[in-house]
Design a protein around this motif. Structure first.
Motif, short mmCIF file in Angstrom:
data_model
loop_
_atom_site.label_atom_id
_atom_site.label_comp_id
_atom_site.label_asym_id
_atom_site.label_seq_id
_atom_site.Cartn_x
_atom_site.Cartn_y
_atom_site.Cartn_z
N LEU A 182 -14.95 51.23 3.18
CA LEU A 182 -13.94 52.18 2.72
C LEU A 182 -14.32 53.61 3.10
CD1 LEU A 182 -11.33 51.84 1.10
CD2 LEU A 182 -12.61 52.36 -0.96
N ILE A 183 -15.60 53.92 2.94
CA ILE A 183 -16.07 55.27 3.27
C ILE A 183 -15.91 55.54 4.77
CG2 ILE A 183 -18.17 56.70 3.46
CD1 ILE A 183 -17.16 56.65 0.64
N VAL A 184 -16.24 54.55 5.56
CA VAL A 184 -16.13 54.73 7.02
C VAL A 184 -14.68 54.98 7.41
CG1 VAL A 184 -16.34 53.55 9.25
CG2 VAL A 184 -18.20 53.41 7.58
N VAL A 185 -13.78 54.12 6.87
CA VAL A 185 -12.35 54.29 7.18
C VAL A 185 -11.86 55.64 6.63
CG1 VAL A 185 -10.04 53.38 6.74
CG2 VAL A 185 -11.92 51.82 7.24
N GLY A 186 -12.29 55.95 5.40
CA GLY A 186 -11.89 57.22 4.78
C GLY A 186 -12.37 58.40 5.59
N THR A 187 -13.61 58.35 6.04
CA THR A 187 -14.17 59.47 6.81
C THR A 187 -13.39 59.66 8.11
OG1 THR A 187 -16.34 59.01 5.87
CG2 THR A 187 -16.27 60.39 7.85
N ILE A 188 -13.04 58.56 8.74
CA ILE A 188 -12.23 58.67 9.97
C ILE A 188 -10.89 59.34 9.63
CG2 ILE A 188 -10.98 57.35 11.73
CD1 ILE A 188 -13.31 55.26 11.51
N GLY A 189 -10.32 58.91 8.51
CA GLY A 189 -9.06 59.51 8.07
C GLY A 189 -9.20 60.99 7.77
N PHE A 190 -10.28 61.34 7.08
CA PHE A 190 -10.50 62.76 6.75
C PHE A 190 -10.67 63.58 8.02
CE2 PHE A 190 -12.68 61.10 2.67
CZ PHE A 190 -11.45 60.87 2.10
N LEU A 191 -11.43 63.02 8.97
CA LEU A 191 -11.67 63.76 10.21
C LEU A 191 -10.36 63.95 10.98
CD1 LEU A 191 -15.03 62.12 11.36
CD2 LEU A 191 -14.70 64.44 10.50
N LEU A 192 -9.53 62.92 10.98
CA LEU A 192 -8.23 63.07 11.64
C LEU A 192 -7.38 64.11 10.94
CD1 LEU A 192 -7.33 59.34 12.41
CD2 LEU A 192 -7.91 61.12 14.05
N SER A 193 -7.55 64.19 9.61
CA SER A 193 -6.73 65.15 8.85
C SER A 193 -7.13 66.58 9.11
CB SER A 193 -6.84 64.84 7.36
OG SER A 193 -8.08 65.31 6.85
N LEU A 194 -8.32 66.79 9.65
CA LEU A 194 -8.75 68.17 9.92
C LEU A 194 -7.77 68.87 10.85
CD1 LEU A 194 -12.62 67.88 10.42
CD2 LEU A 194 -11.36 68.49 8.37
N GLY A 195 -7.29 68.14 11.81
CA GLY A 195 -6.35 68.74 12.76
C GLY A 195 -4.93 68.76 12.24
N THR A 196 -4.54 67.67 11.59
CA THR A 196 -3.14 67.55 11.20
C THR A 196 -2.82 68.26 9.89
OG1 THR A 196 -3.70 65.47 10.14
CG2 THR A 196 -2.84 65.35 12.39
N SER A 197 -3.80 68.30 8.99
CA SER A 197 -3.51 68.86 7.67
C SER A 197 -3.11 70.32 7.76
CB SER A 197 -4.73 68.71 6.76
OG SER A 197 -5.82 69.43 7.28
N HIS A 198 -3.74 71.05 8.67
CA HIS A 198 -3.44 72.48 8.80
C HIS A 198 -1.98 72.67 9.19
CE1 HIS A 198 -3.28 76.37 10.91
NE2 HIS A 198 -4.06 76.74 9.91
N LEU A 199 -1.54 71.89 10.17
CA LEU A 199 -0.16 72.02 10.63
C LEU A 199 0.82 71.63 9.54
CD1 LEU A 199 -0.46 70.51 14.23
CD2 LEU A 199 -0.03 72.90 13.62
N ILE A 200 0.53 70.51 8.88
CA ILE A 200 1.43 70.03 7.83
C ILE A 200 1.47 71.03 6.67
CG2 ILE A 200 1.78 68.22 6.12
CD1 ILE A 200 0.56 66.26 8.19
#
Lengths: 481, 225
Positions: A367-385
């Protein structure tokens, strides 16, 4: 800080209601002393402060501007003088008629009762004496309608510690069009109106001379450091702004001794400190209350500016908690389903001697691995959203707020008409609403994002972990689970 | 009955379960000793209590009454998880392999729990080869292997644990006769290596195996055939 109108009104009503004229309270307009104003400013909650002193001077070598205010004041004065003259004429006529009436009465009584007069002997002198001493009505009342600041001089001198703190400058109706503003360190510098400058061909750097209004007038020479324009109607363009020290130089020793300051304003370090500041000040300066003064918190500008932002923040906060709850629920559901799908595998692992803690740990690490990948992906997208969402929400809030302000202003316009005191307490906020939002996140914010994310994952693992703890390898492998 | 070193001893083992309103006694006072280096076969009809017995022996279920000792130690004191990890592995009729893994990866899982040092991959290949699985087959998903091959993988995984006791529950139940014989041969070799091998079956072929000590389970009672 300003007079406490409620307290003053209460005192006035008390005086009016008092039946004993001797004990009737004398109501006077409270004044704010300079030491009090400065003392309050020493508070830890104060970032900056301002007050003004108002005096007047006479032009020395320049001509004052005829303003609508001057004209209106003169009209009032003229009307009042006319009324006063008419009243005096009427009183004079009344007194003349009374004198004539008394004289006629005296003559009639002399002709009708001369014997009686003789009997009384010499009393007619006394009657004649009564006629001479008949009361005469006098009308001796004067009033000056002009601005108090102009009561003696033709030029209003307003001293303030910084030109930026002038109320009209703060609300945007006044601005420097030439030269610069002054501050406390400016020596012998004044800011004059554009009309006064034009009327006297004064420019930045020109000298301007004043005569004080004291009986023994002295000449003061200042330098024009700035020229202002104002959009305020009926403004007295003969108002000259300078700093406090310079304004004091126009005053006599007696005036300085009883100096009261006006337009006292304090700027708090944070809007959150307002209650603490009021509490501290009330405890430290009880004379504020006893002198019928009042410290009003005017956070209308703050509210106007940050209102939409706070609404967006409040909405975002609500959304945040909803998202957190929904995320916990969704991830819990996903993990429960995942664990259930893999219960056979877990049964195998348990049969091979795996510890339940290891199995829970394995699921959690996944879960942590998947979550971390998700969090890392959100670094780029979260700002725009976040930027898009922020802009959209703020736009809605600003529109909503402006509509509300418009409605309130219309309502206030109706209510303020009869109010005499309201002028003292109402300040028009000129602050511009914050209508743009710059979404940016630093290391701290991303650390929080990851922290909250991992916390969500931990919470979401609780229920699946309980399931794993309940698993019995025999029942799983026998297909009974 | 004297406990010997590396001997699995079952004493007075009784087990019941509740079937709705009544209690059913599945095992009735079982006493039996399993010695290392021997192949044991427990035969009996379905529902006779064979699977329950090996579940208790392999610590997959909790002992209600009686005791099971290994080397003189009660397995409850050893702990169910520790006993499963260090003393016993089970081969199931349904193989119970992790389906999304290759044969080698399944064996490596067994190696992980045994605390194997060194290359798990090579050891897994060795173990698989020892039960007749080639390297190509070892690298295939277990789903793609035949039933017999999957059972060999399951046995290899048990061997990976390097435990002294191997318990097999109907290991040839889903296999054809030819494959059954080969699997039994593997078990015989394992027993010959010094491990205790207990095979539960209703297969007469297993029961008639010359090297096996055959016990007959009937209505919860165990008797030497």
């Amino acid at each position: 800080m300003q007079p406490d109108t409620d307290a003053l009104r209460a005192a006035a009503e008390k005086a009016r209601d008092s039946s004993d004229s001797d004990s009737a309270a004398q109501i006077t307009q409270p004044t704010i002393s300079e030491p009090l104003a400065k003392g309050i400013a020493d508070s830890q909650y104060i970032k900056d402060y301002t007050y003004s002193v108002v005096t007047s001077a006479n032009a020395d070598g320049y001509k004052v501007v005829e303003t609508a205010q001057n004209e209106r004041e003169m009209q009032f004065q003229s009307a009042f003088d006319n009324a006063k003259n008419q009243a005096n004429d009427q009183v004079e006529q009344f007194n003349q008629r009374r004198t004539e009436f008394n004289r006629e009465q005296e003559n009639n009584s002399q002709s009708q009762g001369s014997g009686q007069n003789q009997r009384q002997g010499g009393s007619s002198r006394g009657g004649s004496g009564d006629t001479r001493s008949a009361p005469q009505f006098n009308f001796n009342f004067d009033f000056n309608f002009s601005d108090p600041t102009l009561s003696r001089g033709d030029t209003a001198i307003q001293g303030v510690n910084s030109f930026a703190f002038v109320s009209d400058v703060e609300n945007g109706s006044m601005k420097i069009v030439e030269g610069q503003a002054f501050d406390e360190s400016t020596k012998d510098g004044v800011v004059i109106s554009q009309k006064l400058a034009d009327a006297n061909s004064l420019k930045v750097g020109s000298e301007i001379k004043f005569k004080t209004t004291a009986d023994t007038a002295k000449e003061l020479t200042f330098k024009v450091v700035g020229i202002y324009s104002t959009s305020t109607e009926d403004f007295n363009y003969n108002t000259v702004y300078t700093n406090i020290d310079s304004a004091k130089s126009f005053m006599t020793d007696d005036q300085l001794k009883d100096l009261s300051v006006q337009d006292v304003r304090y700027y708090l370090t944070s809007a959150e400190n307002k209650d603490a500041f009021l509490k501290e000040t009330a405890a430290k300066y009880p004379e504020i209350k006893t002198d019928n003064l009042k410290l009003d918190i005017d956070d209308s500008s703050y509210q106007t500016m940050v209102g939409p932002i706070e609404h967006v923040g409040s909405f975002a906060s609500t959304v945040f908690w909803i998202v957190v709850a929904a995320t916990v629920a969704i991830i819990t559901l996903i993990v429960v389903i995942n664990v259930k799908d893999r219960r056979y595998e877990m049964g195998v692992l348990l049969s091979l001697g795996a510890k339940r803690g290891n199995i829970i740990g394995q699921v959690f690490v996944e879960l942590i691995v998947v979550g971390t990948i998700g969090f890392l992906l959100s670094l780029g997208t979260s700002h725009l959203i976040a930027q898009k969402m922020g802009d959209s929400l703020l736009k809605q809030q600003v529109a909503s707020s402006q509509q509300a302000t418009s409605d309130t202003t219309q309502q206030r316009g109706i209510n303020a008409r009869p109010g005499g005191f309201s002028r003292m307490t109402t300040r028009q906020s000129s602050a511009k609403q914050i209508d743009t939002i710059d979404v940016s996140a630093g290391v701290h914010e991303y650390a929080m994002l990851f922290g909250i994310g991992y916390l969500i994952l931990i919470v979401a693992m609780i229920l699946p972990s309980i399931n794993v703890l309940r698993y019995q390898p025999k029942t799983i492998l026998a297909g009974k689970e | 009955m004297t406990d010997k070193k590396d001997t699995l001893v079952v004493k007075n083992l009784t087990h019941t379960y509740s079937d709705g309103q009544r209690k059913v006694e599945v095992l009735k006072n079982i006493n039996v000793t399993f010695e290392p280096g021997r192949l044991y076969a427990i035969v009996g009809e379905s529902g006779s209590g064979k699977t329950t017995l090996i579940s208790l022996i392999s610590a997959l279920d909790k002992i209600q009454s009686g005791e099971v000792t290994y080397g003189g130690k009660d397995i409850r004191k050893i702990g169910a998880q520790a006993f499963r990890q260090h003393y016993v592995n089970v081969v199931f009729q349904a193989f119970n392999l992790i389906k999304y893994m290759t044969a080698r990866e399944n064996v490596e899982v067994g190696l992980d729990f045994s605390g194997h040092k060194g290359s798990g991959r090579e050891r897994a290949y060795e173990l698989l080869e020892s039960v007749g699985i080639t390297r190509d087959q070892a690298d295939s998903l277990v789903q793609k292997l035949s039933g017999g091959q999957q059972q060999r993988v399951a046995i290899a995984r048990c061997l990976a644990g390097e435990v002294p006791i191997i318990v097999a529950d109907e290991p040839t139940g889903n296999l054809d006769e030819d494959t059954e014989g080969k699997i039994l041969q593997i078990f015989r070799q394992i027993a010959a290596s010094g491990k205790i091998v207990i095979v539960v079956t209703h297969s007469q072929k297993v029961a008639s195996h010359a090297d096996a000590t055959v016990y007959h389970m009937k209505a919860g009672a165990l008797s030497l055939k």
